[in-house]
Write a protein that holds these residues in place. Structure first.
Motif, PDB file in Angstrom:
ATOM      1  N   UNK A 110       8.957 -17.422  29.740  1.00  0.00           N
ATOM      2  CA  UNK A 110       9.792 -16.641  30.654  1.00  0.00           C
ATOM      3  C   UNK A 110       9.334 -16.780  32.101  1.00  0.00           C
ATOM      4  N   UNK A 111      10.130 -16.166  32.967  1.00  0.00           N
ATOM      5  CA  UNK A 111       9.812 -16.080  34.398  1.00  0.00           C
ATOM      6  C   UNK A 111       9.492 -14.630  34.703  1.00  0.00           C
ATOM      7  N   UNK A 112       8.350 -14.383  35.308  1.00  0.00           N
ATOM      8  CA  UNK A 112       7.908 -13.024  35.603  1.00  0.00           C
ATOM      9  C   UNK A 112       7.828 -12.855  37.112  1.00  0.00           C
ATOM     10  N   UNK A 113       8.432 -11.793  37.610  1.00  0.00           N
ATOM     11  CA  UNK A 113       8.421 -11.483  39.036  1.00  0.00           C
ATOM     12  C   UNK A 113       7.900 -10.067  39.213  1.00  0.00           C
ATOM     13  N   UNK A 114       6.776  -9.942  39.900  1.00  0.00           N
ATOM     14  CA  UNK A 114       6.256  -8.628  40.288  1.00  0.00           C
ATOM     15  C   UNK A 114       6.831  -8.289  41.669  1.00  0.00           C
ATOM     16  N   UNK A 115       7.460  -7.128  41.769  1.00  0.00           N
ATOM     17  CA  UNK A 115       8.123  -6.759  43.025  1.00  0.00           C
ATOM     18  C   UNK A 115       8.107  -5.251  43.169  1.00  0.00           C
ATOM     19  N   UNK A 116       8.692  -4.772  44.267  1.00  0.00           N
ATOM     20  CA  UNK A 116       8.875  -3.341  44.483  1.00  0.00           C
ATOM     21  C   UNK A 116      10.301  -3.082  44.948  1.00  0.00           C
ATOM     22  N   UNK A 117      10.846  -1.979  44.478  1.00  0.00           N
ATOM     23  CA  UNK A 117      12.207  -1.589  44.886  1.00  0.00           C
ATOM     24  C   UNK A 117      12.201  -0.543  45.986  1.00  0.00           C
ATOM     25  N   UNK A 118      11.027  -0.161  46.455  1.00  0.00           N
ATOM     26  CA  UNK A 118      10.933   0.820  47.527  1.00  0.00           C
ATOM     27  C   UNK A 118      11.169   0.158  48.877  1.00  0.00           C
ATOM     28  N   UNK A 119      11.723   0.931  49.818  1.00  0.00           N
ATOM     29  CA  UNK A 119      12.026   0.435  51.158  1.00  0.00           C
ATOM     30  C   UNK A 119      10.957   0.841  52.171  1.00  0.00           C
ATOM     31  N   UNK A 120       9.761   1.180  51.699  1.00  0.00           N
ATOM     32  CA  UNK A 120       8.725   1.672  52.612  1.00  0.00           C
ATOM     33  C   UNK A 120       8.337   0.649  53.666  1.00  0.00           C
ATOM     34  N   UNK A 121       8.114  -0.584  53.238  1.00  0.00           N
ATOM     35  CA  UNK A 121       7.776  -1.674  54.165  1.00  0.00           C
ATOM     36  C   UNK A 121       8.949  -2.647  54.169  1.00  0.00           C
ATOM     37  N   UNK A 122       9.576  -2.782  55.301  1.00  0.00           N
ATOM     38  CA  UNK A 122      10.824  -3.554  55.370  1.00  0.00           C
ATOM     39  C   UNK A 122      10.610  -5.015  55.011  1.00  0.00           C
ATOM     40  N   UNK A 123       9.556  -5.639  55.548  1.00  0.00           N
ATOM     41  CA  UNK A 123       9.324  -7.065  55.281  1.00  0.00           C
ATOM     42  C   UNK A 123       9.069  -7.297  53.790  1.00  0.00           C
ATOM     43  N   UNK A 124       8.298  -6.419  53.161  1.00  0.00           N
ATOM     44  CA  UNK A 124       8.022  -6.573  51.737  1.00  0.00           C
ATOM     45  C   UNK A 124       9.293  -6.424  50.916  1.00  0.00           C
TER      46      UNK A 124
END
Length: 266
Positions: A120-134
């Protein structure tokens, strides 16, 4: 008789005075009915004096002002524009962070691996808008993979703290940036690496071996959110132990009372 003679003389005197009055011609003064000719000449003289005054002012201004610089020719302007554009592009390229696995080294890079995810393909991410660039980097990477219509194991660290600890353990670092991508269990890199591989066409070649989803497919269990409320505690994170008669922490959900979707998140 005397009266008639006097009347005759009075009548003759009146006639003579009448004739004399009609024949007398008195001199009349000549009135000019066209005064506009003289006025026009005076106006011309007035405007000519104004024009001469303007000419003197322009001469004085040209005398005191410094000569203006000549504009650069079109060829020189184009050359300057190209130089500025090349400098801007070089600055953008210099900002790209070097990645550990790009090009032919991707298949041979086995120093960082995520066990159990070879299929599979695994992507670690965040759905929060705290840091715009991230957030923008995470959104861009997820959009790229969704464009290939592939099933991706998306692990939102803001929804489950266990994913953050897992990523820190795999990368061997306490501070990790997001997003982070693993393809076939092999670490690829962050947003810059995925963008570069996508633009060069290398990403499409690597993803050929993964199965594709049907167009418009959406998980019916979670709506592609990968999480659902816990079915054991209904999201309360508390369960009643009948044997001891007390409330205990639910062991089947995370700190938010959520669990992985049983249909697409396993």
């Amino acid at each position: 008789m005397a009266d008639s003679g006097s009347d005759f003389e009075l009548a003759s005197n009146q006639k003579s005075s009448l004739f004399n009055r009609s024949l007398t011609m008195e001199p009349k003064t000549f009135v000019d009915h066209h005064p506009s000719l003289g006025r026009a000449s005076s106006i011309r003289k007035f405007y000519s004096s104004i024009e001469s005054f303007k000419g003197k002012v322009l001469k004085l201004r040209n005398f005191f002002e410094s000569p203006k610089s000549q504009p650069a020719p079109a060829a020189a302007a184009d050359r300057l524009h190209l130089q500025a554009q090349s400098q801007f592009q070089s600055q953008l390229l210099s900002r790209l962070k070097p990645t550990k696995s790009l090009g032919s080294s991707f298949s041979n890079n086995s120093s960082i691996r995520l066990l159990g995810t070879e299929d599979r393909i695994v992507v670690y991410f965040t759905s929060l808008h705290g840091i715009r660039r991230t957030y923008e980097d995470c959104y861009a990477v997820r959009t790229i993979f969704r464009g290939f219509r592939l099933w991706v194991d998306e692990r939102d660290v803001s929804m489950d703290l266990a994913y953050k600890k897992e990523l820190q353990s795999v990368l061997g670092a306490k501070k990790v940036s997001l997003p982070q991508v693993f393809i076939g269990g092999t670490y690829v890199g962050g947003a810059d690496a995925i963008r570069q591989m996508y633009e060069t066409g290398e990403l499409a070649k690597i993803l050929e071996r993964f199965p594709k989803k049907a167009p418009g497919f959406v998980c019916e269990g979670c709506g592609d959110e990968r999480f659902v409320p816990c079915t054991n505690c209904d999201g309360s994170r508390k369960v009643f132990d009948e044997g001891e008669g007390v409330l205990k922490r639910c062991l089947e959900c995370n700190e938010n009372g959520l669990m992985r979707c049983p249909e697409c998140g396993s």
